[in-house]
Design a protein around this motif. Structure first.
Motif, PDB file in Angstrom:
ATOM      1  N   ILE C  28       0.866  -1.179   0.000  1.00  0.00           N
ATOM      2  CA  ILE C  28       0.000   0.000   0.000  1.00  0.00           C
ATOM      3  C   ILE C  28       0.903   1.228   0.000  1.00  0.00           C
ATOM      4  O   ILE C  28       1.768   1.370   0.862  1.00  0.00           O
ATOM      5  CB  ILE C  28      -0.908   0.005   1.241  1.00  0.00           C
ATOM      6  N   GLU C  29       0.699   2.092  -0.957  1.00  0.00           N
ATOM      7  CA  GLU C  29       1.545   3.268  -1.059  1.00  0.00           C
ATOM      8  C   GLU C  29       0.846   4.470  -0.426  1.00  0.00           C
ATOM      9  O   GLU C  29      -0.289   4.804  -0.770  1.00  0.00           O
ATOM     10  CB  GLU C  29       1.876   3.571  -2.522  1.00  0.00           C
ATOM     11  N   ILE C  30       1.540   5.104   0.490  1.00  0.00           N
ATOM     12  CA  ILE C  30       1.010   6.302   1.150  1.00  0.00           C
ATOM     13  C   ILE C  30       1.751   7.495   0.556  1.00  0.00           C
ATOM     14  O   ILE C  30       2.977   7.561   0.627  1.00  0.00           O
ATOM     15  CB  ILE C  30       1.248   6.247   2.677  1.00  0.00           C
ATOM     16  N   THR C  31       1.030   8.394  -0.071  1.00  0.00           N
ATOM     17  CA  THR C  31       1.703   9.479  -0.766  1.00  0.00           C
ATOM     18  C   THR C  31       1.612  10.812  -0.041  1.00  0.00           C
ATOM     19  O   THR C  31       2.205  11.778  -0.463  1.00  0.00           O
ATOM     20  CB  THR C  31       1.094   9.673  -2.163  1.00  0.00           C
ATOM     21  N   GLN C  32       0.878  10.887   1.016  1.00  0.00           N
ATOM     22  CA  GLN C  32       0.871  12.141   1.755  1.00  0.00           C
ATOM     23  C   GLN C  32       0.455  11.901   3.193  1.00  0.00           C
ATOM     24  O   GLN C  32      -0.179  10.903   3.521  1.00  0.00           O
ATOM     25  CB  GLN C  32      -0.073  13.156   1.116  1.00  0.00           C
ATOM     26  N   GLY C  33       0.837  12.823   4.005  1.00  0.00           N
ATOM     27  CA  GLY C  33       0.418  12.758   5.399  1.00  0.00           C
ATOM     28  C   GLY C  33      -0.335  14.020   5.721  1.00  0.00           C
ATOM     29  O   GLY C  33      -0.776  14.745   4.840  1.00  0.00           O
ATOM     30  N   VAL C  34      -0.473  14.258   6.984  1.00  0.00           N
ATOM     31  CA  VAL C  34      -1.106  15.510   7.373  1.00  0.00           C
ATOM     32  C   VAL C  34      -0.054  16.389   8.034  1.00  0.00           C
ATOM     33  O   VAL C  34       0.900  15.897   8.634  1.00  0.00           O
ATOM     34  CB  VAL C  34      -2.292  15.284   8.345  1.00  0.00           C
TER      35      VAL C  34
END
Lengths: 183, 317, 437
Positions: C28-34
């Protein structure tokens, strides 16, 4: 376009004629006061000098001309526009009066203080205040005062006379003050 | 055409033709051998030409059947006339005998005339003979001609017959061909039908297979859809929980291997490929841990898809 | 390269996932956070002292206020805490996970004779790991500093860059008395505004305080001799000397990064120009020379250039001059009024006073140029000064008719007014890091 051109051809010479006529006829007319300043318009002052009163008191003012409340010399403050140091026309006569006085009294000397309103940065305002003081100084010298009679100093925004945070206060702080060290 | 070449080849290969051929001188043999088609063409041409020539009527005179009758008539007529003439002459002789000298002279004259007549008669006879000869010759000729014609006719008839035979043969051949064709077509039809049958069978089989596959694919798609749906939900939850360190450099990325329990609780979150910035890596680990329990599909059979996950934190700066 | 490799790996793995049955690992690719403040909980420190007494300072409260002011943390209110551990053994991570707290600070203040021992520990709640823990001895008067030092340690551990809580600020106050007289004071206080100590008192205006690179001295402008003159004063001893008193202006003193020279503004030749004063040899070098106003110099951290204010283009704008070539290049092009630059410690950004339609605000810009980002939304802001870790900017503004000091995080997200003081406060200068801290 042709209509406009025709009208211009007629109107421009007419306007020129009117202008010339106007120029010819007006002698010294008072220039309208641009800003509501505490210093009254120059022209009015001139016309009122000398004061004629029916009172038994002696005519005119006896005392030092610098203390005459009706004299131009009692006006010691020149005001400026924001971020500007050019002398506005309504103050020229005041400065001229002081120049005349200084020229007539070689032992008199003044200090010109330059000031700014609180806006902008402080050191820049120090330099701007100095420029304002220098502008008045130059004007005085052109009108006859001597360099050695004039000292300048800038206080930037450090010594306001009005403490509100609005134009009413700011315009009062944008000033150059003439202080007589010796008369 | 095929059949004719067959014939020709059979002819060529016939023994006597071969022998004939062998008799020819070498160069000519070679020529003939090489220019077979030319030879055949030539032969045909010669044949037809000869037929043509033979059928041509070389006689310039009418048919001799009538002169036969004329000849006979002419003899009869002449004979009677001559007899009449002789009679006349005898009478005249009698007269003359009655008359002497003059009659003698006249006789002489008449003898003379008779001699002339005789001569003439001989000549005439000769002429007649010649005529007869001629007529006979002509008759013979005519006969010969007739014979020739007959033979010609016979020949023609023969040829015609041959032609007809050939034609027949040809037609037979054609018929045979046609029949073969028919046969072949029938066979082809049969084969086609066979094939169609086979194809139909295959199609049926394939259809069955396809349906099976479709069913499986559908099932797989459904599974994938659910998996993807939950991947998206998990992704959103982890994203929400990932507080990125503000001082971190751009372009960092980090991989975390995660093991889950069937309820979605995170058993372990281990950094497998660090970014080089420990704070970044820690923030990534924390994101996964904070998102625990990860939302999983209710169907427990799908848990195997999620038992071990890998998160790639790769912000697009 | 790593990123590319990781991407290739991930891509390959994704392909594997699609093509093969369920045994492959799902990637699973996470491309941004907060982006946001880190939720932190600073549990009130336990007091181990005389029964009934209180420690002179609420260390936990100071730490909480520091972390909050930085804009990078969101401290949990004490009332929301489910438990009050004071050491690791008492920490139940579940209590804090429920509250979505990322980091936990627990500690004690122990009386030790006349002094104190402050213990603290920092925990990562979700990774269930202890990050740092220290024990610091402190005097009563040094307790605030100790608290600030703990804030620095926490900040650095969690943010990856040094904190600036145990630093000081210098600023000028003015009190106007009813009789018209005025009282000016040069103050040095903690970075949170507490503990102000007057360094100089005067009845004449004081301006432009500037810290030496070692944090031990202040240069400033004083009107005590009836005209502006520049002085240098040692903060601790109070010893001072007159450095510049030429005719005309003497202003805007700024130390060079190596502490050996000072840039200042003189108008001895007719109008305001920038000079460099060699502090050892006391000779002057003129840097700008033209009829315009050139003032408010700041040094590049590597000492290679100055950024200054000039109105040579008609209105005040920021310019840069490299010492190597002496040519001034204009830096600001947005707005009619840009002045009083302050450069970040890494030299990458400049803060300035930006005037737009009659409002004067603090704005930042990349030193190499680019878009201006306005950080404040008041209208009479001035004198921006970067914190030594570059994360915050302190500046002067006006609130309810009074001059006050305020701090804004460098991304503009958090603004906080500094502790109250009497009179008007202005011209803040943030001290550099010193060995003392």
């Amino acid at each position: 376009m042709n209509m406009v051109k025709k009208m211009l051809v007629v109107l421009i010479p007419l306007a020129l004629i009117a202008l010339l006529a106007g120029c010819g006829s007006t002698p010294k007319k008072a220039e309208p006061a641009a800003e509501p300043m505490e210093a009254a318009p120059v022209a009015v002052e001139q016309e009122e000098v000398p004061v004629v009163t029916p009172a038994p008191a002696p005519m005119g003012f006896t005392g030092h001309p610098l203390d005459d409340p009706d004299s131009l010399l009692s006006k010691r403050v020149v005001y400026f526009d924001f971020d500007k140091s050019d002398i506005k026309s309504e103050f020229r006569d005041i400065i001229a009066a002081h120049a005349t006085y200084l020229a007539d009294h070689p032992s008199a000397s003044i200090t010109i203080e330059g000031h700014c309103d609180e806006r902008g940065s402080r050191e820049y305002n120090m330099a701007l205040g100095e420029r304002r003081a220098n502008a008045v100084r130059k004007f005085l010298m052109v009108q006859g005062a001597m360099a050695r009679q004039i000292e300048t100093i800038s206080y930037g925004e450090e010594r306001p006379v009005a403490f509100g945070h609005d134009e009413a206060s700011w315009q009062l702080n944008r000033r150059a003050e003439i202080l007589y060290k010796s008369r | 055409m095929i059949k004719i070449t067959n014939i020709l080849s059979r002819v060529e290969n016939a023994a006597f033709i071969r022998r004939l051929f062998a008799l020819l001188p070498g160069p000519l043999r070679r020529l003939l051998a090489s220019q077979r088609n030319l030879v055949y063409a030539l032969l045909v041409h010669i044949l037809f030409l000869s037929i043509f020539i033979v059928s041509f009527d070389w006689s310039s005179r009418p048919a001799p059947s009538k002169p036969k009758v004329n000849v006979i008539d002419a003899v009869v007529v002449d004979e009677s006339r001559v007899q009449a003439e002789i009679d006349k002459l005898k009478k005249a002789e009698q007269r003359r005998q009655q008359q002497d000298e003059s009659r003698k002279r006249q006789l002489k004259k008449e003898q003379r005339d008779l001699a002339e007549l005789k001569k003439r008669k001989a000549a005439e006879a000769r002429r007649l003979q010649e005529q007869q000869k001629k007529r006979k010759a002509e008759e013979a000729k005519a006969k010969a001609l007739a014979l020739e014609k007959k033979s010609e006719k016979e020949k023609l008839d023969k040829l015609k017959k041959e032609q007809q035979a050939l034609e027949k043969k040809r037609q037979e051949e054609q018929q045979r061909l046609a029949e073969l064709e028919k046969q072949r077509q029938q066979e082809a039809e049969k084969q086609r039908q066979e094939q169609e049958r086979k194809a139909a069978e295959q199609a049926l089989q394939e259809q069955l297979q396809a349906e099976q596959q479709a069913l499986e694919a559908e099932r797989q798609r459904e599974t994938d859809r659910i998996v993807n749906q939950y991947v998206e939900i998990i992704k959103q939850k982890v994203t929400r929980n990932w507080l990125r360190p503000p001082a971190a450099a751009k372009g960092l990325s980090c991989t975390v291997a995660v093991s889950l329990m069937p309820g979605g609780e995170v058993l372990s979150a281990r950094v497998t490929h660090g970014s080089g910035d420990p704070l970044f890596d820690q923030s990534v680990q924390k994101a996964v841990l904070k998102a625990s329990p990860l939302p999983l599909p209710p169907d427990a059979a799908l848990f195997d898809n999620f038992r071990d996950l890998e998160f790639l934190f790769n912000p697009d700066d | 390269m790593k990123k590319l490799w990781a991407r290739v790996c991930a891509g390959a793995m994704l392909c594997l996932c699609v093509a093969s049955p369920a045994q492959a690992v799902l990637t699973i690719e996470i491309t941004q956070g907060v982006e946001g403040a880190l939720p932190v909980a600073v549990v009130p420190f336990e007091w181990q002292g005389e029964a009934g007494s209180q420690p002179p300072q609420d260390v936990a409260a100071i730490i909480t206020a520091d972390l909050q002011r930085s804009g990078r943390f969101a401290p949990l209110p004490v009332d929301d805490m489910l438990s009050h551990p004071h050491e690791g053994a008492q920490v139940n991570y579940r209590d804090w996970r429920l509250l979505n707290v990322d980091s936990l600070v627990v500690g004690r203040v122990i009386a030790s004779g006349d002094n104190y021992i402050v213990q603290f520990q920092l925990y990562d709640v979700f990774r269930a790991a202890s990050l740092i823990g220290y024990s610091i001895r402190s005097t009563a008067s040094g307790l605030r500093l100790t608290a600030h030092q703990i804030s620095d340690l926490i900040y650095e551990t969690l943010m990856g860059e040094p904190g600036a809580f145990a630093t000081r600020i210098a600023y000028v106050t003015e009190i106007r008395h009813a009789d018209g007289s005025r009282h000016y004071s040069l103050q040095v206080a903690d970075a949170d505004g507490y503990n102000p100590q007057p360094v100089l008192n005067s009845t004449h205006p004081l301006m432009s305080p500037s810290w030496s690179p070692d944090g031990k001295r202040l240069a400033y402008v004083s009107f005590e001799s009836k005209k502006p003159a520049i002085y240098i004063q040692e903060v601790d001893s109070g010893r001072r000397e007159l450095v510049s008193s030429y005719p005309g202006l003497n202003g805007a003193p700024v130390w060079s990064p190596d502490g050996k020279r000072m840039a200042l503004v003189l108008s001895r030749r007719g109008n305001a120009d920038i000079y460099i004063l060699d502090l050892e040899r006391r000779n002057l070098q003129q840097i700008t020379e033209n009829y315009a106003i050139d003032t408010e110099p700041v040094w590049y951290p590597d000492g290679s250039a100055l950024i200054f204010t000039s109105d040579r283009g008609g209105t005040p704008q920021l310019y840069r001059v490299y010492f190597a070539d002496g040519r001034a290049t204009r830096l600001t092009f947005e707005g009619k009024y840009n002045s009083r630059a302050s450069i970040s410690p890494d030299g990458k950004r400049i803060a300035m006073v930006h005037g737009d339609q009659g409002k004067f605000r603090i704005a930042v810009m990349d030193t190499d140029g680019g878009a201006l980002q306005v950080l404040t939304d008041s209208s009479l802001d001035e004198s921006p000064s970067f914190a030594p870790n570059g994360s915050m900017i302190i500046y002067a503004t006006e609130a309810k008719g009074k001059g006050v000091l305020s701090a804004v995080s460098v991304d503009g997200r958090v603004k906080q007014r500094l502790a109250l003081q009497t009179g008007d406060a202005r011209e803040p200068a943030w001290s550099p890091y010193t060995g003392k801290q």
